[in-house]
Design an enzyme around this catalytic site. Structure first.
Site, PDB file in Angstrom:
ATOM      1  N   LYS A 111       0.826  -1.209   0.000  1.00 46.33           N
ATOM      2  CA  LYS A 111       0.000   0.000   0.000  1.00 46.33           C
ATOM      3  C   LYS A 111       0.862   1.261   0.000  1.00 46.33           C
ATOM      4  CE  LYS A 111      -4.481  -1.298   1.990  1.00 46.33           C
ATOM      5  NZ  LYS A 111      -5.492  -0.939   2.980  1.00 46.33           N
ATOM      6  N   LYS A 203      -4.963 -10.550  -7.233  1.00 45.25           N
ATOM      7  CA  LYS A 203      -6.081 -10.704  -6.303  1.00 45.25           C
ATOM      8  C   LYS A 203      -7.258  -9.817  -6.724  1.00 45.25           C
ATOM      9  CE  LYS A 203      -5.742  -8.806  -2.290  1.00 45.25           C
ATOM     10  NZ  LYS A 203      -5.362  -8.366  -0.936  1.00 45.25           N
ATOM     11  N   LYS A 206     -10.723  -4.164  -4.159  1.00 42.13           N
ATOM     12  CA  LYS A 206     -11.503  -2.937  -4.266  1.00 42.13           C
ATOM     13  C   LYS A 206     -10.755  -1.881  -5.062  1.00 42.13           C
ATOM     14  CE  LYS A 206     -13.442  -3.739   0.381  1.00 42.13           C
ATOM     15  NZ  LYS A 206     -13.079  -3.646   1.797  1.00 42.13           N
TER      16      LYS A 206
HETATM   17  P1  TYM Z   1     -10.681  -6.202   4.015  1.00 42.38           P
HETATM   18  O1  TYM Z   1     -11.727  -5.201   4.317  1.00 42.38           O
HETATM   19  O2  TYM Z   1      -9.626  -5.847   3.011  1.00 42.38           O
HETATM   20  O3  TYM Z   1     -11.340  -7.534   3.500  1.00 42.38           O
HETATM   21  C1  TYM Z   1     -12.384  -8.143   4.228  1.00 42.38           C
HETATM   22  C2  TYM Z   1     -12.260  -9.659   4.184  1.00 42.38           C
HETATM   23  O4  TYM Z   1     -12.309 -10.104   2.819  1.00 42.38           O
HETATM   24  C3  TYM Z   1     -11.187 -10.946   2.567  1.00 42.38           C
HETATM   25  N1  TYM Z   1     -10.788 -10.767   1.164  1.00 42.38           N
HETATM   26  C4  TYM Z   1     -10.674 -11.763   0.277  1.00 42.38           C
HETATM   27  N2  TYM Z   1     -10.888 -13.099   0.401  1.00 42.38           N
HETATM   28  C5  TYM Z   1     -10.692 -13.849  -0.701  1.00 42.38           C
HETATM   29  N3  TYM Z   1     -10.319 -13.343  -1.902  1.00 42.38           N
HETATM   30  C6  TYM Z   1     -10.099 -12.018  -2.063  1.00 42.38           C
HETATM   31  N4  TYM Z   1      -9.741 -11.529  -3.266  1.00 42.38           N
HETATM   32  C7  TYM Z   1     -10.277 -11.154  -0.928  1.00 42.38           C
HETATM   33  N5  TYM Z   1     -10.164  -9.819  -0.745  1.00 42.38           N
HETATM   34  C8  TYM Z   1     -10.468  -9.599   0.545  1.00 42.38           C
HETATM   35  C9  TYM Z   1     -10.121 -10.467   3.527  1.00 42.38           C
HETATM   36  O5  TYM Z   1      -9.142 -11.450   3.737  1.00 42.38           O
HETATM   37  C10 TYM Z   1     -10.928 -10.163   4.761  1.00 42.38           C
HETATM   38  O6  TYM Z   1     -11.168 -11.345   5.498  1.00 42.38           O
HETATM   39  N6  TYM Z   1      -7.506  -5.983   7.871  1.00 42.38           N
HETATM   40  C11 TYM Z   1      -8.813  -6.490   7.446  1.00 42.38           C
HETATM   41  C12 TYM Z   1      -9.968  -5.966   8.277  1.00 42.38           C
HETATM   42  C13 TYM Z   1      -9.835  -6.198   9.748  1.00 42.38           C
HETATM   43  C14 TYM Z   1      -9.940  -7.441  10.433  1.00 42.38           C
HETATM   44  C15 TYM Z   1      -9.810  -7.131  11.829  1.00 42.38           C
HETATM   45  C16 TYM Z   1     -10.141  -8.760  10.008  1.00 42.38           C
HETATM   46  C17 TYM Z   1      -9.626  -5.237  10.707  1.00 42.38           C
HETATM   47  N7  TYM Z   1      -9.615  -5.797  11.938  1.00 42.38           N
HETATM   48  C18 TYM Z   1      -9.850  -8.139  12.789  1.00 42.38           C
HETATM   49  C19 TYM Z   1     -10.191  -9.756  11.001  1.00 42.38           C
HETATM   50  C20 TYM Z   1     -10.052  -9.441  12.373  1.00 42.38           C
HETATM   51  C21 TYM Z   1      -9.038  -6.067   6.004  1.00 42.38           C
HETATM   52  O7  TYM Z   1      -8.441  -5.121   5.511  1.00 42.38           O
HETATM   53  O8  TYM Z   1     -10.009  -6.724   5.363  1.00 42.38           O
END
Ligand code: TYM
Length: 340
Positions: A111, A203, A206
């Site tokens: 990032k 991947k 968004k």
């Molecule tokens: P975020 O918002 O980027 O994504 C949310 C969830 O979606 C999953 N994900 C995917 N899974 C499969 N294929 C993909 N292409 C894909 N893109 C996203 C992510 O792995 C995630 O599970 N840091 C985290 C948010 C967070 C969090 C937490 C998660 C903050 N605190 C505590 C678990 C526990 C994040 O940026 O997810």
């Protein structure tokens, strides 16, 4: 009791990767675990978010949770910023975690790119807030996609270092020596890493500039079907066994999506479609995707028509979360030596 926590950022349109890698997997855990699902708005502002857009995206994630089958009575659904203890514990963890641990995070490096002097301090400390999210509830299991694996390892490192650094104080307060649990990631199934529909080596995300690269959860039936029919593939027919997918990333991705949407394994899908061409498989996948996603999108739109109800769900969830969070923080303040 086993307790699940997971979070989703309100930082853009939710897509099929978020659904299959995370949200869909949250639903059955409600039967076996205490479940807490959080819209992490404080994480979202580590990069600039226009305030009205942040409000819209926060409610959209909450609507997706409910539309996917998460029951706001059974589970706790809330947005992170309503429970200030997340910020409070994150500060303590900022003083436990080491600069070097954060600097090694691949998601930060991706990032920040070459311009790491000019990203927010919050983006650097992001994993420390994430550890606070999880450990505030002493969660034992965290369902996520594959891209969060390294952050969950860091969460375990923070828990371990806190338990060690404060071992004497934890004992003196009469608390369990393993004060914070060593959380287990739940990363399993055919959809832990959904790839772009345009490029099987990237991947689904968004931030991809191409709208054709992802299926958004609010796409209509027509858009879903078109994106699948136009998805990049090789020319060969589908293999008969999973091994045949190994150097075919696009085929592997589409078979994984089919498997996840129909609660099957990739082997099951290939037992049905092995030896057939894309002309057969893609329409079947499009039909399946529309049958799962279109009703969910309708339900999300219906929920988003009534903001008061959505906001009440988040407020009620936050109230219930705060009770657990304050218990943990009361103990943490005593352990650390903060006078009350
Ligand atoms: P975020 O918002 O980027 O994504 C949310 C969830 O979606 C999953 N994900 C995917 N899974 C499969 N294929 C993909 N292409 C894909 N893109 C996203 C992510 O792995 C995630 O599970 N840091 C985290 C948010 C967070 C969090 C937490 C998660 C903050 N605190 C505590 C678990 C526990 C994040 O940026 O997810």
């Amino acid at each position: 009791t086993p307790r699940v926590f997971s979070g989703i950022q309100p930082s853009g349109d939710l897509h099929l990767g978020n659904y299959l890698g995370a949200i869909r997997r949250f639903v059955p855990l409600q039967q076996s675990h205490e479940t807490i699902y959080c819209v992490v708005d404080m994480h979202a502002i580590t990069v600039w978010q226009e305030p009205n857009q942040l409000r819209r995206a926060t409610r959209e994630v909450a609507a997706a949770f409910i539309a996917a089958g998460i029951d706001p009575q059974k589970s706790i659904i809330f947005n992170q910023s309503q429970v200030v203890q997340h910020a409070e514990l994150a500060w303590v963890f900022n003083c436990i975690a080491r600069m070097g641990w954060m600097a090694r995070m691949t998601q930060f490096k991706d990032k920040a790119g070459k311009n790491s002097e000019n990203v927010s301090l919050g983006l650097f400390a992001y994993p420390s807030l994430m550890a606070a999210d999880i450990l505030l509830y002493k969660a034992t299991h965290v369902p996520v996609g594959d891209d969060q694996k390294q952050h969950l390892e860091l969460t375990r490192d923070i828990a371990t270092k806190f338990n060690n650094d404060y071992r004497a104080a934890i004992g003196a307060e009469g608390l369990e020596p393993d004060f914070f649990p060593i959380t287990e990631p739940l990363i399993a199934g055919p959809a832990t890493r959904i790839m772009s529909l345009r490029d099987g080596t990237k991947k689904m995300s968004k931030s991809d500039p191409s709208d054709q690269s992802r299926i958004s959860l609010l796409d209509d039936a027509d858009a879903i079907a078109k994106k699948i029919k136009r998805a990049t593939t090789d020319a060969a027919e589908l293999p008969n066994a999973v091994e045949g997918l190994s150097d075919r990333p696009e085929a592997d991705n589409l078979v994984g999506i089919f498997a996840a949407l129909s609660d099957q394994s990739k082997a099951d899908v290939l037992a049905e479609f092995g030896g057939q061409g894309w002309g057969k498989f893609k329409p079947a996948l499009a039909e399946l995707a529309v049958s799962v996603l279109a009703p969910m999108a309708d339900e999300m739109r219906r929920l988003l028509d009534d903001l008061e109800t959505i906001d009440a769900v988040l407020r009620d969830g936050a109230e219930r979360a705060r009770v657990i969070a304050e218990d943990t923080m009361t103990e943490v303040r005593r352990i650390v030596g903060f006078i009350r």
